[in-house]
Motif scaffolding. Structure first.
Motif, PDB file in Angstrom:
ATOM      1  N   GLN A 102       0.833  -1.212   0.000  1.00 48.66           N
ATOM      2  CA  GLN A 102       0.000   0.000   0.000  1.00 48.66           C
ATOM      3  C   GLN A 102       0.863   1.256   0.000  1.00 48.66           C
ATOM      4  OE1 GLN A 102      -2.855  -0.011   3.207  1.00 48.66           O
ATOM      5  NE2 GLN A 102      -3.281   2.157   2.969  1.00 48.66           N
ATOM      6  N   SER A 116       2.615   2.000  -3.340  1.00 46.95           N
ATOM      7  CA  SER A 116       1.723   2.596  -4.348  1.00 46.95           C
ATOM      8  C   SER A 116       1.533   4.086  -4.107  1.00 46.95           C
ATOM      9  CB  SER A 116       0.374   1.880  -4.350  1.00 46.95           C
ATOM     10  OG  SER A 116      -0.382   2.201  -3.197  1.00 46.95           O
ATOM     11  N   GLU A 117       1.612   4.499  -2.834  1.00 48.68           N
ATOM     12  CA  GLU A 117       1.475   5.923  -2.501  1.00 48.68           C
ATOM     13  C   GLU A 117       2.754   6.696  -2.794  1.00 48.68           C
ATOM     14  OE1 GLU A 117       0.408   5.983   1.628  1.00 48.68           O
ATOM     15  OE2 GLU A 117      -1.429   4.817   1.318  1.00 48.68           O
ATOM     16  N   LYS A 164      -3.343  -5.756  -6.478  1.00 51.00           N
ATOM     17  CA  LYS A 164      -4.072  -4.867  -7.388  1.00 51.00           C
ATOM     18  C   LYS A 164      -4.993  -3.925  -6.611  1.00 51.00           C
ATOM     19  CE  LYS A 164      -7.491  -5.234 -11.136  1.00 51.00           C
ATOM     20  NZ  LYS A 164      -8.248  -6.202 -11.962  1.00 51.00           N
ATOM     21  N   ARG A 165      -5.704  -4.480  -5.634  1.00 50.54           N
ATOM     22  CA  ARG A 165      -6.650  -3.682  -4.836  1.00 50.54           C
ATOM     23  C   ARG A 165      -5.914  -2.691  -3.930  1.00 50.54           C
ATOM     24  NH1 ARG A 165      -8.041  -7.365  -1.675  1.00 50.54           N
ATOM     25  NH2 ARG A 165      -7.216  -6.568   0.276  1.00 50.54           N
ATOM     26  N   SER A 221      -2.944  -1.477  -4.142  1.00 49.46           N
ATOM     27  CA  SER A 221      -2.084  -0.489  -4.820  1.00 49.46           C
ATOM     28  C   SER A 221      -2.822   0.302  -5.882  1.00 49.46           C
ATOM     29  CB  SER A 221      -0.886  -1.204  -5.454  1.00 49.46           C
ATOM     30  OG  SER A 221      -1.275  -1.945  -6.601  1.00 49.46           O
ATOM     31  N   GLY A 222      -4.108   0.027  -6.066  1.00 48.56           N
ATOM     32  CA  GLY A 222      -4.831   0.681  -7.153  1.00 48.56           C
ATOM     33  C   GLY A 222      -4.239   0.350  -8.511  1.00 48.56           C
ATOM     34  N   LYS A 234      -1.066  -0.124  -9.209  1.00 43.72           N
ATOM     35  CA  LYS A 234       0.230   0.522  -9.463  1.00 43.72           C
ATOM     36  C   LYS A 234       1.442  -0.363  -9.174  1.00 43.72           C
ATOM     37  CE  LYS A 234       0.751   4.853  -8.198  1.00 43.72           C
ATOM     38  NZ  LYS A 234       0.695   6.049  -7.320  1.00 43.72           N
TER      39      LYS A 234
END
Length: 257
Positions: free
Chosen positions: A196, A199-200, A222-223, A225-226, A228
């Motif tokens: 997480q 991804s930010e 996938k969820r 990290s959106g 990424k």
């Protein structure tokens, strides 16, 4: 979009899957999940035939150069190579067919980050950062803090994996590879908080490795990290003796994205 990326981990010239935290050449504590009967080129061709781009070949210690070169010959321009990369050999590996080179330990002489070493590697690549991947493989140090680990993940460096360090390094490379060494090879699930955070923090491609078990973990990355962050699955794959997921299932998952 998140995708599965495979790997070829080389140890003593053979394709292996190893429990990351035990990879200390000074002891006999090495825990191996799998030793392949197949040569490295077998996996390079397998990944090539299934269009699995962005795969990494990691040389874990000495005695792996020929095995790595064999992989590159099987898929020129299709594989990233890491393990022992310095300013002295980075260009040589690209000329031998590596799509990109991956650096870790060379950036941290005596466990301390060296900007001059990073500059030297980039200079050896004629300033072409598209050829460079920075491996910030790390270990947890307390609650939701991660520090880069080198020397086969045994030495904790002075660099925390954080938004600040990621932003400082992004101008010098085209992507990051992050092994969560505490999860590596254990098949006990991914470090969700780290995925997480990556991804930010990251604005360039990033691949997470460590603990991936199955398609559920691909969906979770996938969820979280959106879409990424990419995921490498190793020990759980059927081609590495695993029971968690087949390579074909991962290939099919990629094609659905």
């Amino acid at each position: 979009m998140t995708r599965f990326r495979p790997c070829i981990d080389l140890h003593a010239g053979q394709v292996k899957q190893i429990v990351g935290g035990t990879l200390d050449s000074a002891t006999s504590e090495l825990k191996t999940n799998f030793v392949s009967p197949h040569p490295p080129a077998y996996f390079a061709k397998l990944y090539r035939d299934n269009e699995l781009t962005g795969a990494h070949v990691i040389m874990l210690g000495p005695g792996n150069k020929e095995a790595a070169l064999e992989s590159l010959k099987a898929w020129p321009g299709g594989l990233q190579v890491g393990g022992g990369i310095t300013d002295g050999n980075a260009r040589e590996w690209v000329e031998a067919g590596a799509e990109k080179v991956i650096i870790t330990s060379y950036l941290f002489p005596n466990g301390k980050f060296s900007q001059s070493h990073l500059d030297a590697v980039l200079a050896a690549l004629d300033g072409d950062k598209s050829k460079l991947v920075i491996d910030l493989s790390c270990r947890r140090q307390g609650e939701d803090k991660w520090f880069v680990a080198m020397n086969k993940w045994q030495t904790i460096t002075d660099m925390e994996v954080s938004e600040e360090s990621i932003k400082a390094l992004e101008p010098y490379c085209s992507e990051f590879l992050i092994h969560a060494a505490d999860n590596e090879g254990l098949q006990k699930g991914i470090d969700e908080k780290l995925v997480q955070k990556l991804s930010e923090w990251c604005s360039i491609p990033v691949t997470y490795a460590g603990g991936g078990r199955n398609l559920d973990d691909l969906e979770a990355v996938k969820r979280l990290s959106g879409g990424k962050v990419d995921l490498t699955i190793g020990s759980a794959l059927d081609c590495f003796g695993g029971k968690g997921v087949t390579l074909q299932e991962c290939v099919d998952w990629n094609r659905r994205q």
